[in-house]
Enzyme design. Structure first.
Site, mmCIF file in Angstrom:
data_model
loop_
_atom_site.group_PDB
_atom_site.id
_atom_site.type_symbol
_atom_site.label_atom_id
_atom_site.label_comp_id
_atom_site.label_asym_id
_atom_site.label_seq_id
_atom_site.Cartn_x
_atom_site.Cartn_y
_atom_site.Cartn_z
ATOM 1 N N HIS A 306 37.130 44.490 41.248
ATOM 2 C CA HIS A 306 36.932 43.488 42.297
ATOM 3 C C HIS A 306 36.877 42.111 41.656
ATOM 4 O O HIS A 306 36.330 41.957 40.562
ATOM 5 C CB HIS A 306 35.614 43.751 43.042
ATOM 6 C CG HIS A 306 35.560 43.092 44.370
ATOM 7 N ND1 HIS A 306 35.196 41.774 44.530
ATOM 8 C CD2 HIS A 306 35.856 43.542 45.597
ATOM 9 C CE1 HIS A 306 35.241 41.464 45.818
ATOM 10 N NE2 HIS A 306 35.644 42.518 46.483
ATOM 11 N N ASP A 363 36.942 50.189 49.097
ATOM 12 C CA ASP A 363 38.081 51.034 49.492
ATOM 13 C C ASP A 363 38.067 52.402 48.837
ATOM 14 O O ASP A 363 38.874 53.265 49.201
ATOM 15 C CB ASP A 363 39.392 50.313 49.127
ATOM 16 C CG ASP A 363 39.567 49.061 49.965
ATOM 17 O OD1 ASP A 363 39.678 47.967 49.389
ATOM 18 O OD2 ASP A 363 39.533 49.186 51.193
HETATM 19 C C1 SDX Z 1 39.316 44.436 48.682
HETATM 20 O O1 SDX Z 1 38.134 39.759 47.630
HETATM 21 C C2 SDX Z 1 37.465 40.617 48.405
HETATM 22 O O2 SDX Z 1 36.335 40.426 48.764
HETATM 23 C C3 SDX Z 1 38.276 41.830 48.832
HETATM 24 C C4 SDX Z 1 37.526 42.921 49.602
HETATM 25 C C5 SDX Z 1 37.105 42.439 50.986
HETATM 26 O O3 SDX Z 1 36.143 43.015 51.526
HETATM 27 O O4 SDX Z 1 37.812 41.556 51.546
HETATM 28 O O5 SDX Z 1 36.397 43.329 48.860
HETATM 29 C C6 SDX Z 1 38.430 44.131 49.857
HETATM 30 O O6 SDX Z 1 40.414 43.960 48.651
HETATM 31 C C7 SDX Z 1 38.766 45.258 47.549
HETATM 32 C C8 SDX Z 1 39.781 45.434 46.382
HETATM 33 C C9 SDX Z 1 40.799 46.502 46.780
HETATM 34 N N1 SDX Z 1 41.867 46.584 45.744
HETATM 35 C C10 SDX Z 1 41.945 47.614 44.904
HETATM 36 O O7 SDX Z 1 41.125 48.517 44.819
HETATM 37 C C11 SDX Z 1 43.200 47.594 44.028
HETATM 38 C C12 SDX Z 1 42.811 47.948 42.591
HETATM 39 N N2 SDX Z 1 42.032 46.848 42.046
HETATM 40 C C13 SDX Z 1 42.727 45.828 41.314
HETATM 41 O O8 SDX Z 1 44.073 45.652 41.504
HETATM 42 C C14 SDX Z 1 41.902 44.597 40.978
HETATM 43 O O9 SDX Z 1 40.710 45.050 40.476
HETATM 44 C C15 SDX Z 1 41.656 43.589 42.082
HETATM 45 C C16 SDX Z 1 42.913 43.175 42.738
HETATM 46 C C17 SDX Z 1 40.709 44.138 43.089
HETATM 47 C C18 SDX Z 1 41.011 42.366 41.414
HETATM 48 O O10 SDX Z 1 41.965 41.797 40.620
HETATM 49 P P1 SDX Z 1 41.634 40.573 39.628
HETATM 50 O O11 SDX Z 1 40.299 40.012 39.881
HETATM 51 O O12 SDX Z 1 42.815 39.662 39.665
HETATM 52 O O13 SDX Z 1 41.509 41.305 38.251
HETATM 53 P P2 SDX Z 1 42.693 41.466 37.244
HETATM 54 O O14 SDX Z 1 43.878 42.070 37.910
HETATM 55 O O15 SDX Z 1 42.854 40.176 36.524
HETATM 56 O O16 SDX Z 1 42.088 42.581 36.239
HETATM 57 C C19 SDX Z 1 41.276 42.206 35.119
HETATM 58 C C20 SDX Z 1 41.517 43.313 34.093
HETATM 59 C C21 SDX Z 1 42.993 43.504 33.755
HETATM 60 O O17 SDX Z 1 43.052 44.069 32.479
HETATM 61 P P3 SDX Z 1 43.244 43.058 31.176
HETATM 62 O O18 SDX Z 1 44.474 42.221 31.476
HETATM 63 O O19 SDX Z 1 41.967 42.259 31.125
HETATM 64 O O20 SDX Z 1 43.430 44.011 30.011
HETATM 65 O O21 SDX Z 1 41.088 44.585 34.651
HETATM 66 C C22 SDX Z 1 42.212 45.443 34.792
HETATM 67 C C23 SDX Z 1 43.434 44.566 34.739
HETATM 68 O O22 SDX Z 1 44.567 45.294 34.253
HETATM 69 N N3 SDX Z 1 42.062 46.106 36.093
HETATM 70 C C24 SDX Z 1 42.350 47.387 36.337
HETATM 71 C C25 SDX Z 1 41.999 47.591 37.685
HETATM 72 N N4 SDX Z 1 41.518 46.445 38.199
HETATM 73 C C26 SDX Z 1 41.563 45.531 37.210
HETATM 74 N N5 SDX Z 1 42.874 48.359 35.541
HETATM 75 C C27 SDX Z 1 43.046 49.578 36.144
HETATM 76 N N6 SDX Z 1 42.718 49.851 37.427
HETATM 77 C C28 SDX Z 1 42.192 48.895 38.226
HETATM 78 N N7 SDX Z 1 41.873 49.155 39.472
#
Ligand code: SDX
Length: 430
Positions: A306, A363
């Site tokens: 998140h 989720d």
């Molecule tokens: C919702 O914003 C809100 O409030 C949203 C929400 C709401 O109520 O409105 O809470 C609802 O959208 C919840 C999130 C649902 N999405 C997912 O579950 C999809 C999976 N999660 C990710 O794609 C990610 O965690 C996000 C999109 C939720 C957040 O993305 P960020 O903040 O841009 O984080 P990032 O992509 O920069 O990740 C940071 C690191 C990266 O690795 P490094 O480059 O540091 O090595 O963490 C890794 C990412 O690769 N990472 C994950 C991951 N989430 C982040 N690696 C594997 N699996 C994951 N789920």
């Protein structure tokens, strides 16, 4: 004593005021940055940028705190209802008995779509994604309310808000029925919000759907937990559109489109697809976890991570408990729930996820509850939109009532070609 921020640029020092919110969040106010320094800020994805001051929802991502108008989500989940929380978010206080009755009556009076809307449903291919239908039909329904445009958007806000909260549920149910080639079921005035949704989804002309009380409670809780979440992607989209003084329905339809993405509200559908893939492959989850850690796999552990929570999403904790209670009450099991629990256990003990502070978000378990209720996977994000509607409306209201509100228009840093002259066709390469 007011704190200021000093920036040293090109041998000069510039000072900027700071601001502090009611929960101690701090910001540097940079509205004069460009005029003073010629510089703008650049913050891809807005991870460090506040777009507004808002009094609706507070999140502390480090402590896993979520409050709607100051009320902890845990208390509201236990003691309140989706419609009472909708009123709280939009109007800023818990309703009196009279206010809640009037609000509920307004929802009932505005729950039926204009009869001509049925023809729009006919135009969609049978396998249309219900999120595409939802955003289109929200905008289409606004055509039947000329009073939405201009100042009436503001004057008749209460009616428009009630209409949107009520009709988003009717549109969702009609979309589902159409996608299955089933006759549409009209709402019943005697039914409350959530029972009426299930009635419109699952009752047949020859058989009334009678949900168990545990199902009703679980679905109402799902809507309540999704009701708002400060400046997430879709709510920021609603505010962006509202800032141009577009009407409430146009702003909400834009919010639906932003919510659809698998990184946002579409994640609840993606989680179930991920769990089904793991289940079908015979993997116990460990192989998938390794793939999700590998940047080249193109896979992520959906429902994990998140932008704001660097701790367990409090909503995920509540949903997981509700999941267990519902499964016990219905005497059901689901292999996907067991896989999800194994994935969570493995991820929370894996340094990759621990170091990046990746925890289950709202989720991760919500799809499992919706499956148990009988909601089809492609409808999961639609239910997220139904739940989020009051939060979008509350943010819309905050904008139209703010005398200082101005159109949102971010800047950019241009990285394209510098000036060049037009090349006649005969002088261009093949
Ligand atoms: C919702 O914003 C809100 O409030 C949203 C929400 C709401 O109520 O409105 O809470 C609802 O959208 C919840 C999130 C649902 N999405 C997912 O579950 C999809 C999976 N999660 C990710 O794609 C990610 O965690 C996000 C999109 C939720 C957040 O993305 P960020 O903040 O841009 O984080 P990032 O992509 O920069 O990740 C940071 C690191 C990266 O690795 P490094 O480059 O540091 O090595 O963490 C890794 C990412 O690769 N990472 C994950 C991951 N989430 C982040 N690696 C594997 N699996 C994951 N789920």
């Amino acid at each position: 004593m007011s704190i200021t921020a000093k920036i040293h640029l090109g041998g000069k020092e510039f000072e900027f005021p700071t601001t502090e919110g009611s929960e101690g969040e701090k910001a540097i106010e940079i509205s004069s940055l460009r005029s003073k320094t010629g510089y703008i800020t650049l913050d891809e994805g807005y991870g460090n940028t506040g777009s507004c001051c808002s009094a609706i929802t507070y999140i502390d991502g480090d402590k896993g705190i979520l409050r709607y108008r100051g009320y902890p989500i845990e208390e509201l989940a236990e003691k309140s209802s989706f419609i009472e929380v909708s009123f709280l978010l939009i109007y800023g206080h818990l309703p009196s008995r009279d206010e809640l009755r009037r609000f509920s009556d307004l929802l009932t009076q505005n729950q039926v779509l204009h009869e001509n809307m049925k023809h729009h449903f006919e135009g969609f291919p049978q396998d249309s994604h219900p999120m595409a239908m939802l955003s289109a039909m929200i905008n289409a329904s606004s055509c039947f309310y000329p009073g939405l445009m201009g100042s009436a958007n503001r004057e008749r806000f209460d009616i428009h808000a009630a209409r949107l909260i009520s009709q988003v549920r009717t549109i969702a149910a009609f979309s589902y029925r159409k996608s299955r080639g089933l006759p549409i079921t009209y709402p019943k005035p005697a039914y409350k919000y959530t029972p009426n949704f299930l009635h419109m989804m699952f009752s047949e002309p020859y058989a009334e759907y009678e949900p168990k009380v545990e199902v009703l409670r679980a679905l109402d809780l799902i809507f309540l937990l999704h009701a708002d979440h400060e400046q997430n992607c879709s709510t920021s989209t609603v505010r962006m559109v509202a800032s141009s003084q577009a009407n409430l329905f146009a702003s909400a339809a834009a919010g639906v489109c932003a919510l659809w993405g698998p990184l946002h509200g579409g994640a609840n559908q993606a989680v179930i697809e991920m769990l089904n893939e793991i289940h079908a492959s015979g993997d116990d989850g460990r192989r998938f976890i390794e793939e999700a850690k590998d940047k080249n796999s193109g896979k992520r552990l959906m429902g994990f991570g998140h932008r704001v929570y660097r701790n367990y999403d409090p909503r995920a904790r509540i949903i997981k408990k509700a999941c267990d209670a519902l499964f016990k009450a219905l005497h059901i099991t689901d292999p996907l729930l067991e896989i999800a629990q194994r994935l969570e256990e493995a991820a929370l003990n894996d340094s990759y996820f621990v170091e990046r502070k990746l925890y289950p978000n709202v989720d991760f378990y919500s799809g499992i509850i919706m499956r148990a209720i009988g909601i089809p996977t492609e409808m999961f994000t639609v239910l997220f939109a139904i739940g989020r509607m009051p939060g979008w409306i509350a943010n819309f209201k905050e904008i139209i009532e703010d005398p200082k509100s101005r159109i949102n228009r971010p800047r950019q840093i241009y990285v394209g070609p510098t000036v060049q002259s037009y090349v006649p066709m005969e002088e261009r390469g093949k």
